[in-house]
Design a protein around this motif. Sequence first.
Motif, PDB file in Angstrom:
ATOM      1  N   LEU A   1    -118.731  48.712  52.317  1.00 37.50           N
ATOM      2  CA  LEU A   1    -117.610  49.606  52.600  1.00 37.50           C
ATOM      3  C   LEU A   1    -118.104  51.010  52.956  1.00 37.50           C
ATOM      4  O   LEU A   1    -117.536  51.671  53.832  1.00 37.50           O
ATOM      5  CB  LEU A   1    -116.668  49.669  51.396  1.00 37.50           C
ATOM      6  N   ALA A   2    -119.162  51.450  52.310  1.00 37.72           N
ATOM      7  CA  ALA A   2    -119.727  52.766  52.631  1.00 37.72           C
ATOM      8  C   ALA A   2    -120.249  52.794  54.062  1.00 37.72           C
ATOM      9  O   ALA A   2    -120.031  53.771  54.806  1.00 37.72           O
ATOM     10  CB  ALA A   2    -120.847  53.116  51.651  1.00 37.72           C
ATOM     11  N   LEU A   3    -120.934  51.733  54.466  1.00 40.45           N
ATOM     12  CA  LEU A   3    -121.423  51.641  55.844  1.00 40.45           C
ATOM     13  C   LEU A   3    -120.259  51.645  56.830  1.00 40.45           C
ATOM     14  O   LEU A   3    -120.310  52.304  57.879  1.00 40.45           O
ATOM     15  CB  LEU A   3    -122.248  50.370  56.021  1.00 40.45           C
ATOM     16  N   LEU A   4    -119.193  50.926  56.502  1.00 38.27           N
ATOM     17  CA  LEU A   4    -118.012  50.889  57.362  1.00 38.27           C
ATOM     18  C   LEU A   4    -117.396  52.274  57.498  1.00 38.27           C
ATOM     19  O   LEU A   4    -117.037  52.703  58.606  1.00 38.27           O
ATOM     20  CB  LEU A   4    -116.986  49.908  56.778  1.00 38.27           C
ATOM     21  N   LEU A   5    -117.271  52.990  56.395  1.00 35.56           N
ATOM     22  CA  LEU A   5    -116.632  54.307  56.419  1.00 35.56           C
ATOM     23  C   LEU A   5    -117.447  55.308  57.235  1.00 35.56           C
ATOM     24  O   LEU A   5    -116.887  56.079  58.035  1.00 35.56           O
ATOM     25  CB  LEU A   5    -116.440  54.826  54.989  1.00 35.56           C
ATOM     26  N   VAL A   6    -118.757  55.305  57.049  1.00 34.66           N
ATOM     27  CA  VAL A   6    -119.601  56.233  57.816  1.00 34.66           C
ATOM     28  C   VAL A   6    -119.556  55.895  59.307  1.00 34.66           C
ATOM     29  O   VAL A   6    -119.471  56.777  60.165  1.00 34.66           O
ATOM     30  CB  VAL A   6    -121.051  56.199  57.289  1.00 34.66           C
ATOM     31  N   ALA A   7    -119.590  54.599  59.617  1.00 32.11           N
ATOM     32  CA  ALA A   7    -119.516  54.175  61.018  1.00 32.11           C
ATOM     33  C   ALA A   7    -118.175  54.579  61.632  1.00 32.11           C
ATOM     34  O   ALA A   7    -118.103  54.984  62.801  1.00 32.11           O
ATOM     35  CB  ALA A   7    -119.717  52.664  61.123  1.00 32.11           C
ATOM     36  N   GLU A   8    -117.101  54.469  60.859  1.00 33.43           N
ATOM     37  CA  GLU A   8    -115.763  54.853  61.347  1.00 33.43           C
ATOM     38  C   GLU A   8    -115.705  56.345  61.667  1.00 33.43           C
ATOM     39  O   GLU A   8    -115.164  56.754  62.699  1.00 33.43           O
ATOM     40  CB  GLU A   8    -114.716  54.503  60.280  1.00 33.43           C
ATOM     41  N   ILE A   9    -116.272  57.167  60.797  1.00 32.74           N
ATOM     42  CA  ILE A   9    -116.287  58.608  61.038  1.00 32.74           C
ATOM     43  C   ILE A   9    -117.026  58.925  62.336  1.00 32.74           C
ATOM     44  O   ILE A   9    -116.554  59.694  63.178  1.00 32.74           O
ATOM     45  CB  ILE A   9    -116.950  59.350  59.854  1.00 32.74           C
ATOM     46  N   GLY A  10    -118.202  58.323  62.502  1.00 39.15           N
ATOM     47  CA  GLY A  10    -119.009  58.616  63.682  1.00 39.15           C
ATOM     48  C   GLY A  10    -118.342  58.198  64.971  1.00 39.15           C
ATOM     49  O   GLY A  10    -118.294  58.963  65.950  1.00 39.15           O
ATOM     50  N   ALA A  11    -117.787  56.987  65.006  1.00 39.33           N
ATOM     51  CA  ALA A  11    -117.175  56.498  66.239  1.00 39.33           C
ATOM     52  C   ALA A  11    -115.891  57.251  66.571  1.00 39.33           C
ATOM     53  O   ALA A  11    -115.636  57.606  67.731  1.00 39.33           O
ATOM     54  CB  ALA A  11    -116.894  55.000  66.127  1.00 39.33           C
TER      55      ALA A  11
END
Length: 395
Positions: free
Chosen positions: A10-20
């Motif tokens: 979930l942490a990886l998903l959240l960081v990826a969401e912010i970046g994209a």
Amino acid sequence: MSAPGRTASLALLLVAEIGAMSLWFVSAAILPELTAEAALAPWRAALLSSAVQIGFVAGALTLAVHGTADRYDPRRVFALSAALAGAATVLFVIAPIGGWAQVGLRAATGFCLAGVYPVGMKIAVGWTVRRRGLVVGLLVAALTLGSAAPHGLALIGGPDWRVTAGIAASLSLFSAALILLSRLGPHHATAPRFDPAALKLAWRIRGVRLAIAGYLCHMWELYAYWAWIAVALAASFQAAGAEDPLTLARLGAFAAIALGGLACAPAGALADRFGKARIAGVCLAVGALSAGACAASFGGPPALTLTLAILWGIFVIPDSAQFSALVADAAPAERAGSLMTFQTALGFLLTAGTIQAAPMAAAAFGWPVTLALFGLGPLLGVEAMRRLHALRRLG
């Protein structure tokens, strides 16, 4: 190396969401520099932002009808979409300013981001049922922080808008690689076949129908606010005689959007405890009141207008997660991705009109009237959430 667990994924998903999602409001954040360099007409400047919405709608409808997020590994869909969106932004930097190529590239960026946000929700809801309000709230918080990022990046890029856009593109490309390191949750379900008729469930299931109605009322307000609050604040501060109104407005917009993102997680936790429809209704009510208050304070003391705008920003977004979670709760698990994507497509189709119309309404009637109009949608949405809350209590 072992596969990441729930928290790490979930942490990886959240960081990826912010970046994209940092690509979303790039054109709005760098608009003053673009306008100064190329003397863009107001309708052309608005088109650079509304093109993203139009592209997103086209992408979301395509993915919803095809059932992409339900049929394929959503991590790969997310990664490919983020990479293509980043590439489109790189091309945007070198295209003629304000030309149709730039408009088309912004539309292409929006099309690709349809494979990021709704698909990210599909990944998120696969991790839990009981805490779905909180998990989707965290995802929308990431979306919001990503949407606020361009205003902060514009302060880093300064007068060179190309630096701002380039940083955002780099963040999206990084996100494409990051999401592939995560894994899917135990509640992830895959649709066995292509079935566009599944979208009829959006109308047949009353809980889904009411959730979508509330979402549309919410979207009337949300992206018009995000796209134009910095411009409206700058006009208000300038009318009040504030020093450096543009910088103050940018800081205010960044703070308002970012704080709204931070409010999504606690709002999600409250929704899991007291009811998603109830918390969404509260957010809609405060948003409607804040819109009227900002309109009334326009041109007044900058501290008052800024405070009201930040309050509005805090409540304008946390309900977004709950509409998605409500659809996921009411829909069959194997069709949740398509129905959430369809819901999102309808909402962003509406925002394409509100974003394009807002500066024209401001030119014709002034920003106070325009800001007040932003509040009409959430005012109607309160009733939809009242009905949905009553339905869920009966169920």
